[in-house]
Structures are given as structure tokens and as C-alpha cells.
Design a protein around this motif. Structure first.
Motif, PDB file in Angstrom:
ATOM      1  N   MET A  21       0.832  -1.203   0.000  1.00  0.00           N
ATOM      2  CA  MET A  21       0.000   0.000   0.000  1.00  0.00           C
ATOM      3  C   MET A  21       0.869   1.255   0.000  1.00  0.00           C
ATOM      4  O   MET A  21       0.385   2.352   0.246  1.00  0.00           O
ATOM      5  CB  MET A  21      -0.936  -0.019   1.204  1.00  0.00           C
TER       6      MET A  21
ATOM      7  N   THR B 242      -0.323   4.633  -1.334  1.00  0.00           N
ATOM      8  CA  THR B 242      -1.764   4.520  -1.564  1.00  0.00           C
ATOM      9  C   THR B 242      -2.487   5.278  -0.454  1.00  0.00           C
ATOM     10  O   THR B 242      -2.191   5.088   0.720  1.00  0.00           O
ATOM     11  CB  THR B 242      -2.200   3.045  -1.603  1.00  0.00           C
TER      12      THR B 242
ATOM     13  N   MET C 183      -6.631  -3.845   3.456  1.00  0.00           N
ATOM     14  CA  MET C 183      -5.319  -3.204   3.393  1.00  0.00           C
ATOM     15  C   MET C 183      -5.416  -1.761   3.872  1.00  0.00           C
ATOM     16  O   MET C 183      -6.370  -1.057   3.560  1.00  0.00           O
ATOM     17  CB  MET C 183      -4.777  -3.267   1.962  1.00  0.00           C
TER      18      MET C 183
ATOM     19  N   PRO D 108      -3.758   2.137   4.169  1.00  0.00           N
ATOM     20  CA  PRO D 108      -2.845   3.048   3.470  1.00  0.00           C
ATOM     21  C   PRO D 108      -1.504   3.164   4.186  1.00  0.00           C
ATOM     22  O   PRO D 108      -1.432   3.050   5.409  1.00  0.00           O
ATOM     23  CB  PRO D 108      -3.570   4.392   3.496  1.00  0.00           C
TER      24      PRO D 108
ATOM     25  N   CYS E 144       6.383  -0.205   4.791  1.00  0.00           N
ATOM     26  CA  CYS E 144       4.999  -0.573   4.511  1.00  0.00           C
ATOM     27  C   CYS E 144       4.865  -2.095   4.476  1.00  0.00           C
ATOM     28  O   CYS E 144       5.705  -2.784   3.889  1.00  0.00           O
ATOM     29  CB  CYS E 144       4.562   0.006   3.168  1.00  0.00           C
TER      30      CYS E 144
ATOM     31  N   GLU F  96      -9.116  -5.049  -6.412  1.00  0.00           N
ATOM     32  CA  GLU F  96      -9.083  -4.091  -5.310  1.00  0.00           C
ATOM     33  C   GLU F  96     -10.317  -3.213  -5.386  1.00  0.00           C
ATOM     34  O   GLU F  96     -10.705  -2.771  -6.469  1.00  0.00           O
ATOM     35  CB  GLU F  96      -7.843  -3.197  -5.389  1.00  0.00           C
TER      36      GLU F  96
END
Length: 156
Positions: free
Chosen positions: A85, A88, A109, A111, A118, A132
Motif C-alpha cells: 500500500m 496509496t 489493506m 494506506p 509498509c 481491489e
């Protein structure tokens, strides 16, 4: 094998005027069919990531899905590839499907704006397709144990 179908009449996805194309990505219609019930899913529209550049970029930097129901990641073969992520901005749900389009795993998931630490998200089983959605979107699409991903043509 993943079922492919033609977009026809009443099965068309939601009004395309509410979607805003994302440069560099195509779109594709799809449905999620309940286990043992071909044709049971509603037709939807997703962005498609299929090239190496698209698969790497995904939804990085996006604040929303631009009116799409999700993004489909289409890989050439089955395998185990982690998703990150990194970069994101929106919380996402992900579902992984094998070469036949059968659900093999799913995850929520979070961010991650950091560059170094991450977490990775991965299926426990090989997959060829990933979908997604905004967090919670998988349930709304009908993703449940035994679900089948059916891919179609263009959305409009």
C-alpha cells in the motif's frame, strides 16, 4: 478458466457518465458470481492493470476510484506476488482469484505513506487475478467463499 461474457442490454454497468477515466488504464466489465450460480452477479466496471507499469502503479496516489467499482490486476500466469500500500491514500479491500476465476483469498489493506516500512499483503494460494475495491466493497460486490470472477468486455 475465467468466464468471459459479452455486455448486453439490461446487464450494462452503472452509467458511464459518473466514471472519470484514469490515464494509463483501460476499463473492463466484470461480475462476481455466487458459488455454483453462473450468471448470478451484477455487471460492474473496473479499471484494469495488466502491464508491468500498471501492475506496479495500481491505485497509488489516488484519493478515490473515480466512480469505478474497483481495479482488476491481470497477471500472465498464476503465482504469489505481494501487494503493498506504499503511496496509496485510500483504505482498500483485495480479493485474489485463481486462473479459473475462483476466489482463493482476501484481505483488508491499510494506506501507507511511508517509503521504507509498509507491510506486504499476499494470498496464501497462487492467483492470477486480483480485485481491489474501496474498503468494504468486496462484500457489496458479492465476494464470498466460492465466488467466481467473470470478466467481460468494455464497460460502455
Amino acid at each position: 478458466m475465467v468466464t468471459w461474457f459479452l455486455v448486453q442490454g439490461a446487464n450494462r454497468p452503472a452509467d458511464p457518465y459518473f466514471r472519470s477515466a484514469i490515464p494509463g488504464f483501460a476499463e473492463q466489465s466484470f461480475s462476481i458470481e455466487a458459488k455454483g450460480e453462473p450468471g448470478s452477479g451484477s455487471l460492474r466496471c473496473a479499471l484494469v492493470a495488466a502491464t508491468d507499469a500498471q501492475l506496479s502503479r495500481g491505485l497509488m496516489g489516488r484519493r478515490d476510484l473515480g466512480g469505478y467499482d474497483g481495479m482488476i490486476f491481470r497477471f500472465a500466469t498464476e503465482g504469489l506476488r505481494p501487494f503493498t500500500m506504499r503511496g496509496t491514500l485510500i483504505p482498500l479491500s483485495i480479493a485474489w482469484f485463481d486462473a479459473d476465476g475462483i476466489l482463493v483469498d482476501q484481505a483488508e489493506m491499510t494506506p501507507c505513506r511511508e517509503r521504507l516500512s509498509c507491510p506486504d499483503y499476499s494470498s496464501d494460494k497462487p492467483y492470477q487475478y486480483a480485485l481491489e475495491t474501496e474498503r468494504g466493497g468486496l462484500r457489496k460486490l458479492g465476494v464470498a467463499p466460492g465466488a467466481h470472477l467473470a470478466l467481460g468486455g468494455t464497460c460502455s
